[in-house]
Design a protein around this motif. Structure first.
Motif, PDB file in Angstrom:
ATOM      1  N   GLU A  46       0.853  -1.182   0.000  1.00 53.92           N
ATOM      2  CA  GLU A  46       0.000   0.000   0.000  1.00 53.92           C
ATOM      3  C   GLU A  46       0.889   1.231   0.000  1.00 53.92           C
ATOM      4  O   GLU A  46       2.001   1.210   0.510  1.00 53.92           O
ATOM      5  CB  GLU A  46      -0.955   0.007   1.181  1.00 53.92           C
ATOM      6  CG  GLU A  46      -0.302   0.076   2.529  1.00 53.92           C
ATOM      7  CD  GLU A  46      -1.306   0.015   3.676  1.00 53.92           C
ATOM      8  OE1 GLU A  46      -2.475  -0.274   3.443  1.00 53.92           O
ATOM      9  OE2 GLU A  46      -0.893   0.262   4.811  1.00 53.92           O
ATOM     10  N   GLN A  47       0.388   2.281  -0.636  1.00 54.65           N
ATOM     11  CA  GLN A  47       1.091   3.556  -0.669  1.00 54.65           C
ATOM     12  C   GLN A  47       0.106   4.653  -0.311  1.00 54.65           C
ATOM     13  O   GLN A  47      -1.094   4.544  -0.561  1.00 54.65           O
ATOM     14  CB  GLN A  47       1.664   3.830  -2.061  1.00 54.65           C
ATOM     15  CG  GLN A  47       2.748   2.888  -2.482  1.00 54.65           C
ATOM     16  CD  GLN A  47       3.228   3.184  -3.896  1.00 54.65           C
ATOM     17  OE1 GLN A  47       2.629   3.937  -4.644  1.00 54.65           O
ATOM     18  NE2 GLN A  47       4.340   2.572  -4.263  1.00 54.65           N
ATOM     19  N   GLN A  54      -3.534   3.779  -1.389  1.00 54.95           N
ATOM     20  CA  GLN A  54      -3.667   3.012  -2.626  1.00 54.95           C
ATOM     21  C   GLN A  54      -3.039   1.641  -2.396  1.00 54.95           C
ATOM     22  O   GLN A  54      -1.891   1.543  -1.984  1.00 54.95           O
ATOM     23  CB  GLN A  54      -2.951   3.729  -3.767  1.00 54.95           C
ATOM     24  CG  GLN A  54      -3.058   3.018  -5.081  1.00 54.95           C
ATOM     25  CD  GLN A  54      -3.970   3.715  -6.041  1.00 54.95           C
ATOM     26  OE1 GLN A  54      -3.980   4.915  -6.105  1.00 54.95           O
ATOM     27  NE2 GLN A  54      -4.738   2.961  -6.782  1.00 54.95           N
ATOM     28  N   ASP A  55      -3.807   0.587  -2.630  1.00 52.89           N
ATOM     29  CA  ASP A  55      -3.303  -0.775  -2.479  1.00 52.89           C
ATOM     30  C   ASP A  55      -2.848  -1.300  -3.836  1.00 52.89           C
ATOM     31  O   ASP A  55      -3.454  -1.003  -4.863  1.00 52.89           O
ATOM     32  CB  ASP A  55      -4.401  -1.699  -1.935  1.00 52.89           C
ATOM     33  CG  ASP A  55      -4.830  -1.309  -0.546  1.00 52.89           C
ATOM     34  OD1 ASP A  55      -3.968  -0.917   0.250  1.00 52.89           O
ATOM     35  OD2 ASP A  55      -6.041  -1.410  -0.247  1.00 52.89           O
ATOM     36  N   PHE A  56      -1.773  -2.096  -3.825  1.00 52.42           N
ATOM     37  CA  PHE A  56      -1.272  -2.718  -5.039  1.00 52.42           C
ATOM     38  C   PHE A  56      -1.101  -4.205  -4.793  1.00 52.42           C
ATOM     39  O   PHE A  56      -0.665  -4.627  -3.734  1.00 52.42           O
ATOM     40  CB  PHE A  56       0.080  -2.124  -5.444  1.00 52.42           C
ATOM     41  CG  PHE A  56       0.008  -0.685  -5.855  1.00 52.42           C
ATOM     42  CD1 PHE A  56      -0.378  -0.334  -7.129  1.00 52.42           C
ATOM     43  CD2 PHE A  56       0.330   0.322  -4.957  1.00 52.42           C
ATOM     44  CE1 PHE A  56      -0.440   0.989  -7.511  1.00 52.42           C
ATOM     45  CE2 PHE A  56       0.268   1.642  -5.320  1.00 52.42           C
ATOM     46  CZ  PHE A  56      -0.117   1.987  -6.602  1.00 52.42           C
ATOM     47  N   THR A  58       0.668  -7.461  -6.760  1.00 54.99           N
ATOM     48  CA  THR A  58       1.533  -7.843  -7.871  1.00 54.99           C
ATOM     49  C   THR A  58       1.474  -9.355  -8.074  1.00 54.99           C
ATOM     50  O   THR A  58       1.545 -10.120  -7.119  1.00 54.99           O
ATOM     51  CB  THR A  58       2.989  -7.407  -7.609  1.00 54.99           C
ATOM     52  OG1 THR A  58       3.003  -5.997  -7.368  1.00 54.99           O
ATOM     53  CG2 THR A  58       3.877  -7.717  -8.796  1.00 54.99           C
ATOM     54  N   ASP A  83      -1.896  -4.074 -14.862  1.00 58.13           N
ATOM     55  CA  ASP A  83      -0.978  -3.344 -15.723  1.00 58.13           C
ATOM     56  C   ASP A  83       0.367  -4.052 -15.694  1.00 58.13           C
ATOM     57  O   ASP A  83       0.832  -4.457 -14.626  1.00 58.13           O
ATOM     58  CB  ASP A  83      -0.791  -1.905 -15.224  1.00 58.13           C
ATOM     59  CG  ASP A  83      -2.080  -1.108 -15.256  1.00 58.13           C
ATOM     60  OD1 ASP A  83      -2.825  -1.226 -16.245  1.00 58.13           O
ATOM     61  OD2 ASP A  83      -2.339  -0.365 -14.292  1.00 58.13           O
ATOM     62  N   ARG A 103       0.465  -5.625 -12.118  1.00 57.40           N
ATOM     63  CA  ARG A 103       0.084  -4.966 -10.863  1.00 57.40           C
ATOM     64  C   ARG A 103      -1.379  -4.528 -10.964  1.00 57.40           C
ATOM     65  O   ARG A 103      -1.756  -3.799 -11.865  1.00 57.40           O
ATOM     66  CB  ARG A 103       0.969  -3.773 -10.589  1.00 57.40           C
ATOM     67  CG  ARG A 103       0.564  -3.047  -9.291  1.00 57.40           C
ATOM     68  CD  ARG A 103       1.478  -1.931  -8.956  1.00 57.40           C
ATOM     69  NE  ARG A 103       2.751  -2.500  -8.485  1.00 57.40           N
ATOM     70  CZ  ARG A 103       3.869  -1.823  -8.377  1.00 57.40           C
ATOM     71  NH1 ARG A 103       3.915  -0.566  -8.716  1.00 57.40           N
ATOM     72  NH2 ARG A 103       4.966  -2.407  -7.949  1.00 57.40           N
ATOM     73  N   GLU A 104      -2.154  -4.967  -9.986  1.00 55.74           N
ATOM     74  CA  GLU A 104      -3.568  -4.586  -9.896  1.00 55.74           C
ATOM     75  C   GLU A 104      -3.682  -3.483  -8.846  1.00 55.74           C
ATOM     76  O   GLU A 104      -3.126  -3.589  -7.763  1.00 55.74           O
ATOM     77  CB  GLU A 104      -4.401  -5.781  -9.478  1.00 55.74           C
ATOM     78  CG  GLU A 104      -5.875  -5.469  -9.321  1.00 55.74           C
ATOM     79  CD  GLU A 104      -6.651  -6.664  -8.799  1.00 55.74           C
ATOM     80  OE1 GLU A 104      -7.752  -6.899  -9.317  1.00 55.74           O
ATOM     81  OE2 GLU A 104      -6.167  -7.359  -7.891  1.00 55.74           O
ATOM     82  N   ARG A 105      -4.415  -2.449  -9.180  1.00 55.32           N
ATOM     83  CA  ARG A 105      -4.662  -1.385  -8.214  1.00 55.32           C
ATOM     84  C   ARG A 105      -5.913  -1.687  -7.433  1.00 55.32           C
ATOM     85  O   ARG A 105      -6.937  -2.041  -7.985  1.00 55.32           O
ATOM     86  CB  ARG A 105      -4.845  -0.041  -8.925  1.00 55.32           C
ATOM     87  CG  ARG A 105      -3.618   0.404  -9.632  1.00 55.32           C
ATOM     88  CD  ARG A 105      -3.870   1.707 -10.305  1.00 55.32           C
ATOM     89  NE  ARG A 105      -2.764   1.986 -11.191  1.00 55.32           N
ATOM     90  CZ  ARG A 105      -2.363   3.206 -11.492  1.00 55.32           C
ATOM     91  NH1 ARG A 105      -2.985   4.236 -10.980  1.00 55.32           N
ATOM     92  NH2 ARG A 105      -1.356   3.392 -12.298  1.00 55.32           N
ATOM     93  N   GLU A 107      -8.657  -0.635  -4.071  1.00 57.08           N
ATOM     94  CA  GLU A 107      -9.394   0.543  -3.601  1.00 57.08           C
ATOM     95  C   GLU A 107      -8.626   1.253  -2.530  1.00 57.08           C
ATOM     96  O   GLU A 107      -7.982   0.729  -1.722  1.00 57.08           O
ATOM     97  CB  GLU A 107     -10.760   0.115  -3.051  1.00 57.08           C
ATOM     98  CG  GLU A 107     -11.604  -0.598  -4.085  1.00 57.08           C
ATOM     99  CD  GLU A 107     -11.934   0.233  -5.290  1.00 57.08           C
ATOM    100  OE1 GLU A 107     -12.361   1.393  -5.132  1.00 57.08           O
ATOM    101  OE2 GLU A 107     -11.760  -0.250  -6.404  1.00 57.08           O
TER     102      GLU A 107
END
Length: 107
Positions: A46-47, A54-56, A58, A83, A103-105, A107
């Motif tokens: 998360e960032q 924002q969660d990622f 991979t 992406d 990488r999926e973004r 919520e």
């Protein structure tokens, strides 16, 4: 890799610029290939940007080698969009298997 491990269907999508009647250019994602693949979670992170989290997620997808997939494309896996985060990797340089890092973004 044994073929039986590639049990997931993925769709490789490529961006295509489309000009509308008004002259505006938009990007549409068009299917390029439907492939059998593995689905291997690699990491989740998360960032915080602009006071929003924002969660990622991979994932590594492994498919049979092909030379027409680029880092500008994306993967559609069961309606989830990943992406590509780097150019496809020719595993062991033998042109038998590609590793696609997506990488999926969240919520």
């Amino acid at each position: 890799m044994r073929a039986g491990l590639r049990k997931h269907r993925i769709v490789i999508e490529e961006p295509v610029e489309v000009k509308s009647d008004s002259g505006a250019i938009t990007v549409e994602w068009v299917p390029k290939a439907v492939l059998w693949s593995t689905f291997e979670p690699v990491s989740a992170s998360e960032q915080f940007t602009e006071q929003q989290r924002q969660d990622f997620f991979t994932v590594k997808f492994r498919v049979l080698y092909r030379d027409d997939i680029t880092a500008k494309m994306r993967i559609n896996f069961k309606g989830r969009i990943f992406d590509l985060v780097q150019k496809p990797i020719d595993h062991l340089g033998m042109q038998k298997e590609l590793h696609l890092m997506g990488r999926e973004r969240g919520e």
